[in-house]
Write a protein that holds these residues in place. Sequence first.
Motif, mmCIF file in Angstrom:
data_model
loop_
_atom_site.group_PDB
_atom_site.id
_atom_site.type_symbol
_atom_site.label_atom_id
_atom_site.label_comp_id
_atom_site.label_asym_id
_atom_site.label_seq_id
_atom_site.Cartn_x
_atom_site.Cartn_y
_atom_site.Cartn_z
ATOM 1 N N PHE A 82 8.035 -0.012 -15.741
ATOM 2 C CA PHE A 82 6.798 0.749 -15.657
ATOM 3 C C PHE A 82 5.887 0.111 -14.603
ATOM 4 O O PHE A 82 5.467 -1.036 -14.770
ATOM 5 C CB PHE A 82 6.122 0.750 -17.039
ATOM 6 N N ARG A 83 5.681 0.779 -13.522
ATOM 7 C CA ARG A 83 4.763 0.369 -12.449
ATOM 8 C C ARG A 83 4.959 -1.086 -11.975
ATOM 9 O O ARG A 83 3.983 -1.848 -11.867
ATOM 10 C CB ARG A 83 3.308 0.590 -12.885
ATOM 11 N N GLU A 86 2.781 -2.617 -9.286
ATOM 12 C CA GLU A 86 1.459 -3.151 -9.654
ATOM 13 C C GLU A 86 1.584 -4.613 -10.088
ATOM 14 O O GLU A 86 0.740 -5.439 -9.787
ATOM 15 C CB GLU A 86 0.845 -2.322 -10.795
ATOM 16 N N ILE A 253 -2.692 -3.379 -16.043
ATOM 17 C CA ILE A 253 -1.933 -2.217 -15.574
ATOM 18 C C ILE A 253 -1.896 -1.150 -16.675
ATOM 19 O O ILE A 253 -2.027 0.038 -16.408
ATOM 20 C CB ILE A 253 -0.527 -2.657 -15.115
ATOM 21 N N SER A 257 -3.633 2.569 -16.427
ATOM 22 C CA SER A 257 -2.789 3.728 -16.730
ATOM 23 C C SER A 257 -3.432 4.573 -17.823
ATOM 24 O O SER A 257 -3.447 5.814 -17.744
ATOM 25 C CB SER A 257 -1.399 3.269 -17.190
ATOM 26 N N GLN A 334 6.850 5.652 -20.149
ATOM 27 C CA GLN A 334 7.601 4.391 -20.049
ATOM 28 C C GLN A 334 9.094 4.585 -20.340
ATOM 29 O O GLN A 334 9.940 3.947 -19.724
ATOM 30 C CB GLN A 334 6.997 3.360 -21.007
ATOM 31 N N PHE A 341 3.420 11.777 -14.465
ATOM 32 C CA PHE A 341 3.232 10.444 -13.875
ATOM 33 C C PHE A 341 4.583 9.793 -13.512
ATOM 34 O O PHE A 341 4.765 8.590 -13.672
ATOM 35 C CB PHE A 341 2.463 9.521 -14.836
ATOM 36 N N HIS A 343 5.775 9.026 -10.842
ATOM 37 C CA HIS A 343 5.686 8.006 -9.779
ATOM 38 C C HIS A 343 5.460 6.615 -10.369
ATOM 39 O O HIS A 343 5.529 5.628 -9.655
ATOM 40 C CB HIS A 343 4.601 8.376 -8.765
ATOM 41 N N TRP A 344 5.184 6.522 -11.657
ATOM 42 C CA TRP A 344 5.034 5.212 -12.304
ATOM 43 C C TRP A 344 6.378 4.694 -12.833
ATOM 44 O O TRP A 344 6.469 3.575 -13.313
ATOM 45 C CB TRP A 344 4.064 5.293 -13.482
ATOM 46 N N GLN A 345 7.373 5.563 -12.800
ATOM 47 C CA GLN A 345 8.672 5.175 -13.383
ATOM 48 C C GLN A 345 9.574 4.610 -12.298
ATOM 49 O O GLN A 345 9.842 5.267 -11.293
ATOM 50 C CB GLN A 345 9.337 6.397 -14.034
ATOM 51 N N TYR A 346 10.053 3.416 -12.494
ATOM 52 C CA TYR A 346 10.892 2.735 -11.493
ATOM 53 C C TYR A 346 12.281 2.529 -12.107
ATOM 54 O O TYR A 346 12.432 1.837 -13.118
ATOM 55 C CB TYR A 346 10.262 1.399 -11.126
#
Length: 349
Positions: A82-83, A86, A253, A257, A334, A341, A343-346
């Motif tokens: 998650f992010r 950041e 973070i 969020s 998450q 959202f 774009h927050w998931q990696y």
Amino acid sequence: MNITLTKNSRISNVDFSNLQFGQIFSDHMFVCDYFDGEWSNERILPYSDIKVSPSSRVFHYGQAIFEGMKAYKDDKDVIWLFRPDENFKRFNISSKRLAIPEIPEKIFFNGLNELLKIDRDWIKKGVGNSLYVRPFVFASEPSINATEANAYKFMIICTPAKSYYENQEIWVKIEEKFSRAAKGGVGYAKASGNYAAQFYPTQIAKNEGFQQIIWTDSNNHNRVEEAGTMNLFFKINDTLITSPTSDSILDGITRKSIIEIAKSLKINIEERDITVEELISAHKSGSLKEIFGTGTAVTVLPINGFGYRGNRFSIISNEEKTSDLLKIKLNNIQYARTKDFSHWQYKIT
Ligand code: COI
């Protein structure tokens, strides 16, 4: 990257349904050294003790910083962070403040990706399960000269996690004597020493029946800051209020969020100073509906009440909790159960 796999996985000895935060570590760890002005020798090793000189500066001057992040598995066994961008940014912001050489982005992300792929079985599916990932860096140079070191180690270790507090009532004490951070200090950094300095006042608070402290500003002990392992949100009437970040408050973070998620749900939210008097008077009038903390380890944690000058103020409300709604929305992101959202998931590949 050099990878040495363990021959003796410990995973079969772990009871994943009964985990205390931060006690058990996954099979491998990532290590990288700073020497002669550069980060090099990236490697993954079986998790084990490391050899460090007793004169390493970290033991004497506390030159160390860390991050906390969580890896999640979705229903299709895909692993998500998650992010992490950041966390990476904040890692280097903290490093800079402690005169630690910044980590190149490639090393940070290669380390994370490889380690999480190797220890993927340590991440269990289902909301509430995660692998807490702890990147950290410390001054390893053997010297007690009181200046910044010339040698460091950057490591990543992982610990399987469920909730930080297991089915406990959470009470926080408003602290007026001790301070966590001051203007111009290191409060905004994840400096290891910030946490050590909280242990003694927190020990006193624990003896009085609290789990954590609400830190107030070091000048007047009047403005509410954070709780050390979490940022704080107060719901007064139908508005969420959280203190603005500053050089004495960690730029959480999860905090930022939650602010964005709340805005997307059209929940009133204000980032502004909140004083102890305002809290007490909101409690008196019945308009203080909720307090909750946010952080990587705690995610979103409802707080049952607070203590101030020997009095206890319990939060009682029959309304549906905004923190519950926000936590569900956050969890869905998450665990990659939603495209909101995204774009927050990696994704770990
Ligand atoms: C985190 O939430 O990752 C933190 O940094 C809190 C930790 C000290 C348990």
